[in-house]
Design a protein around this motif. Structure first.
Motif, PDB file in Angstrom:
ATOM      1  N   ALA A   1      -8.289   2.946   4.974  1.00 58.14           N
ATOM      2  CA  ALA A   1      -9.255   3.598   5.863  1.00 58.14           C
ATOM      3  C   ALA A   1      -9.173   5.115   5.720  1.00 58.14           C
ATOM      4  CB  ALA A   1      -9.009   3.180   7.313  1.00 58.14           C
ATOM      5  N   ALA A   2      -7.925   5.631   5.571  1.00 61.17           N
ATOM      6  CA  ALA A   2      -7.760   7.080   5.415  1.00 61.17           C
ATOM      7  C   ALA A   2      -8.405   7.544   4.112  1.00 61.17           C
ATOM      8  CB  ALA A   2      -6.275   7.439   5.438  1.00 61.17           C
TER       9      ALA A   2
ATOM     10  N   THR B   1     -12.128   7.758   4.606  1.00 62.31           N
ATOM     11  CA  THR B   1     -12.518   8.909   5.419  1.00 62.31           C
ATOM     12  C   THR B   1     -12.475  10.177   4.581  1.00 62.31           C
ATOM     13  OG1 THR B   1     -11.398   7.750   7.187  1.00 62.31           O
ATOM     14  CG2 THR B   1     -12.129   9.973   7.654  1.00 62.31           C
ATOM     15  N   ARG B   2     -11.422  10.295   3.745  1.00 67.09           N
ATOM     16  CA  ARG B   2     -11.268  11.478   2.915  1.00 67.09           C
ATOM     17  C   ARG B   2     -12.453  11.617   1.955  1.00 67.09           C
ATOM     18  NH1 ARG B   2      -6.001  14.119   3.278  1.00 67.09           N
ATOM     19  NH2 ARG B   2      -7.117  14.119   5.238  1.00 67.09           N
TER      20      ARG B   2
ATOM     21  N   VAL C   1      -4.073  13.053  11.526  1.00 60.79           N
ATOM     22  CA  VAL C   1      -3.954  13.401  10.105  1.00 60.79           C
ATOM     23  C   VAL C   1      -5.012  12.683   9.259  1.00 60.79           C
ATOM     24  CG1 VAL C   1      -2.468  13.243   8.071  1.00 60.79           C
ATOM     25  CG2 VAL C   1      -1.523  13.969  10.266  1.00 60.79           C
ATOM     26  N   THR C   2      -5.194  11.373   9.487  1.00 62.52           N
ATOM     27  CA  THR C   2      -6.107  10.620   8.620  1.00 62.52           C
ATOM     28  C   THR C   2      -7.566  10.802   9.022  1.00 62.52           C
ATOM     29  OG1 THR C   2      -6.018   8.655   9.993  1.00 62.52           O
ATOM     30  CG2 THR C   2      -4.386   8.826   8.248  1.00 62.52           C
ATOM     31  N   ARG C   3      -7.827  11.206  10.244  1.00 57.97           N
ATOM     32  CA  ARG C   3      -9.176  11.341  10.783  1.00 57.97           C
ATOM     33  C   ARG C   3      -9.940  10.010  10.781  1.00 57.97           C
ATOM     34  NH1 ARG C   3     -11.982  15.740   7.637  1.00 57.97           N
ATOM     35  NH2 ARG C   3     -10.322  15.445   6.131  1.00 57.97           N
ATOM     36  N   VAL C   4      -9.204   8.911  10.699  1.00 58.50           N
ATOM     37  CA  VAL C   4      -9.804   7.582  10.824  1.00 58.50           C
ATOM     38  C   VAL C   4     -10.041   7.345  12.318  1.00 58.50           C
ATOM     39  CG1 VAL C   4      -9.353   5.121  10.499  1.00 58.50           C
ATOM     40  CG2 VAL C   4      -8.642   6.750   8.759  1.00 58.50           C
TER      41      VAL C   4
END
Lengths: 315, 329
Positions: free
Chosen positions: B319-320, B323-324, A113-116
């Motif tokens: 971090a999310a 990335t976004r 979901v986060t693509r981290v």
């Protein structure tokens, strides 16, 4: 590619293992039943942890929260089982295994979901799971059901065969072989070796990643239970298992780039590392040199591997 | 561009996103300010010059360790050997305190040992192309094992953290300004100027951004990487010496608990683990944020386990968010 070619790394490791066993017998003539039994029990938690890491790495990820998930599942099992009946203990074991699946699925979902990057998410989650483990129990304690300890401690029929090794092989085979033979197994390897190609071939990337991390969580829960069974208590502080599992996976022939390797190579690598540590003790080296040896072997294998690879590429 | 256009730009989501992407340090400072405000609300009167000094003193070693991660992450690597090397440095210095050369000898031996470990790591990563994660992991096993051996050999000689290290690690000027800034400020200037103004700094970004393009443009990455890992190891040793002085302890596992927060500080500070993006300024703010956050959770009376849970969750969220905003452009 034939089976022998595909498994050449594992076969090589088994050869190394045989040489090491002979070497051990030479330097320590009394090495025998007791040594093998000790070996069987001491590799059990790290063996499962290495399998857990292997699944994540094969699917192109990495899980730095394995040690924390082991600590969490281990304390929960030891706390709930303490003083309870065998049937209740069995229910706890099943509950903890499901919990492992859930923990892993949460890791995987966050990655998707986060693509981290996987390494950052699982690193952060290692704090979270370790925190929960300390909330369950601040200090080591609890107890394992007696049948669990009977399951892993002692010989199986022949005194040379430790029960722990039978448990290790059977549990891994029962969970991994059906998965690896199925469509899902193919998807795991496909996503690990080339995510874009897998996507274009219609492999559901997100679902496959979540499944790979859920399987990692399941094996981490098994490793946590093995820890509880072999030490008979639950310890809330994560051991060195996360980083050692990465080392075992690499030595076991699983490429960190993903998509290559299996789960049995890493198990053999764990045995090899443990025997080297035992031999260090027999040779009355300072046991700390075993740690140095582990680092040198880890680096050495990869250096040799990269030299061979670049030679091959040049040709 | 006149003022009214600028005002309008501020209102759009795209402008905010651009702010996060290009100047991550601005929203990070905002987050830091909110945390400081929260701690003041939770415990009125706590925020004072002395408190600031304590926070800065605790952040300095963390920021240096996070600097090791920042520099290596810029090239797409990571350095997991900083904990073992940092602990080793503090420990070796403490055991050599009664040697003829005294403290100076201890520090020189510690820094030289660290540089040697970094050199070997750099050769592994740069020349033999071993994955940095594995190379630094293996090196940390080697350093920890050798430190343990050293510990057993030196156990008779008696050891103690030298006064000089305690002074620089834990003393403050007028209860406010920590002396560890004497080490930290020059180091920071060197890193910031090195990354922005020198060719070497640009090479680090280039290798991380696109290793193939960097090679085709004539970069000898192996030389850059060897120097990088030596720098990282020496910085880890400096941080280890400061932590040893701050806590007045010397043990072979002293820095272990700072390894993951150091990676976290670099990530929160806006450095991408995939390479090519980030900087040391954000990392320093990231280290401050983690230290203030720890203090806030302590003030709120949350036990250590809950703190870890919150800590981990915040890293994922930040971090999310990065990335976004960086991928939607």
């Amino acid at each position: 590619m034939s089976w022998a070619q595909r498994s050449s790394w594992t076969i090589g490791l088994l050869g190394l293992l045989a040489i090491l066993l002979v070497f051990t017998k030479i330097i320590q003539p009394s090495y025998g039943v007791a040594g093998i039994q000790g070996l069987g029990i001491s590799i059990l938690p790290l063996g499962f942890a290495a399998v857990a890491q292997a699944v994540a790495v094969i699917a192109g990820g990495i899980d730095l929260s394995i040690g924390s998930m082991m600590a969490l599942t281990s304390v929960i099992a030891a706390t709930l089982m303490d003083g309870q009946s065998a049937e209740y203990g069995l229910a706890v074991v099943i509950g903890v295994l499901i919990l492992g699946l859930v923990l892993g699925a949460i890791n995987g979902s966050l990655v998707v979901v986060t693509r981290v990057p996987d390494i950052v998410v699982t690193l952060a989650m290692s704090f979270v799971w370790a925190g929960f483990a300390l909330l369950v129990r601040a200090a080591p304690g609890g107890a394992a059901s007696p049948w669990m300890m009977n399951l892993v401690i002692g010989p199986f029929g022949n005194p040379w065969i430790p029960k722990a090794s039978i448990v290790l092989v059977i549990v891994v085979a029962v969970i991994w072989i059906p998965v690896a033979r199925s469509r899902m197994g193919l998807s795991l390897y496909a996503v690990g070796s080339n995510q874009l190609a897998a996507f274009r071939s219609g492999v559901p990337i997100g679902r496959t990643k979540v499944v790979s991390y859920a399987l990692t969580g399941l094996f981490a829960a098994v490793a946590g239970l093995a820890l509880t069974a072999s030490t008979s208590i639950g310890t809330p502080v994560p051991g060195p298992y996360t980083l050692e599992s990465v080392a075992a996976v690499v030595l076991g022939g699983v490429s960190l780039a993903g998509g290559r390797g299996g789960v049995f190579g890493p198990i053999v690598a764990v045995v090899v590392l443990q025997i080297i540590q035992n031999d260090m003790t027999f040779l009355s080296f300072d046991p700390n040199y075993a740690l140095v040896a582990q680092g040198v072997i880890l680096i050495g294998v990869l250096v040799v591997g990269s030299v061979v690879e670049s030679r091959r590429a040049r040709r | 561009m006149n003022a009214s256009v600028r005002t309008n730009e501020w209102l759009t989501a795209a402008a905010w996103r651009r702010l996060f992407r290009d100047r991550p340090i601005v929203p990070l400072m905002g987050l830091l300010a909110i945390l400081v405000l929260a701690i003041e609300l939770a415990n009125p009167g706590i925020v004072s010059p002395e408190w600031t000094g304590v926070i800065v003193r605790a952040s300095v070693p963390l920021a240096i360790l996070a600097g090791c991660q920042t520099l290596t992450m810029l090239t797409g690597g990571i350095d997991l050997s900083v904990a073992a090397i940092g602990s080793m440095a503090g420990f070796v210095t403490a055991t050599l305190v009664h040697s003829p050369g005294g403290v100076a000898e201890g520090i020189i031996v510690a820094l030289a040992a660290a540089a040697l470990a970094g050199l070997l790591t750099g050769i592994g990563v740069g020349v033999f192309r071993v994955h940095p994660l594995i190379m630094t992991l293996g090196m940390s096993f080697v350093v920890l094992g050798l430190s343990n051996v050293w510990q057993l050999q030196m156990v008779q000689t008696g050891a103690g953290v030298p006064d000089q290290l305690r002074w620089i690690g834990s003393s403050t000027l007028a209860q406010v300004v920590p002396f560890s800034l004497l080490v930290f400020v020059p180091l920071t200037l060197m890193i910031l100027l090195g990354l922005r103004r020198t060719g070497y700094g640009r090479l680090l970004y280039a290798i991380g951004d696109n290793p193939v393009a960097a090679r085709l443009s004539g970069t000898r990455s192996w030389q850059v990487l060897i120097v990088l890992y030596v720098i990282s190891a020496v910085m880890a040793a400096i941080a280890g010496l400061l932590i040893s002085g701050l806590t007045n302890t010397a043990s072979v596992s002293l820095v272990d608990t700072s390894l993951l927060p150091a990676v976290a500080a670099a990530v929160i500070g806006g450095t991408s683990i995939l390479g090519g993006r980030g900087g040391f300024g954000g990392t320093i703010v990231g280290a401050l944020i983690l230290t203030v956050l720890t203090a806030l959770l302590t003030v709120l009376g949350l036990p250590e386990p809950t703190r870890q849970v919150v800590f981990g969750s915040i890293i994922v969220v930040v971090a999310a968010a990065y990335t976004r905003v960086t991928s939607e452009s």
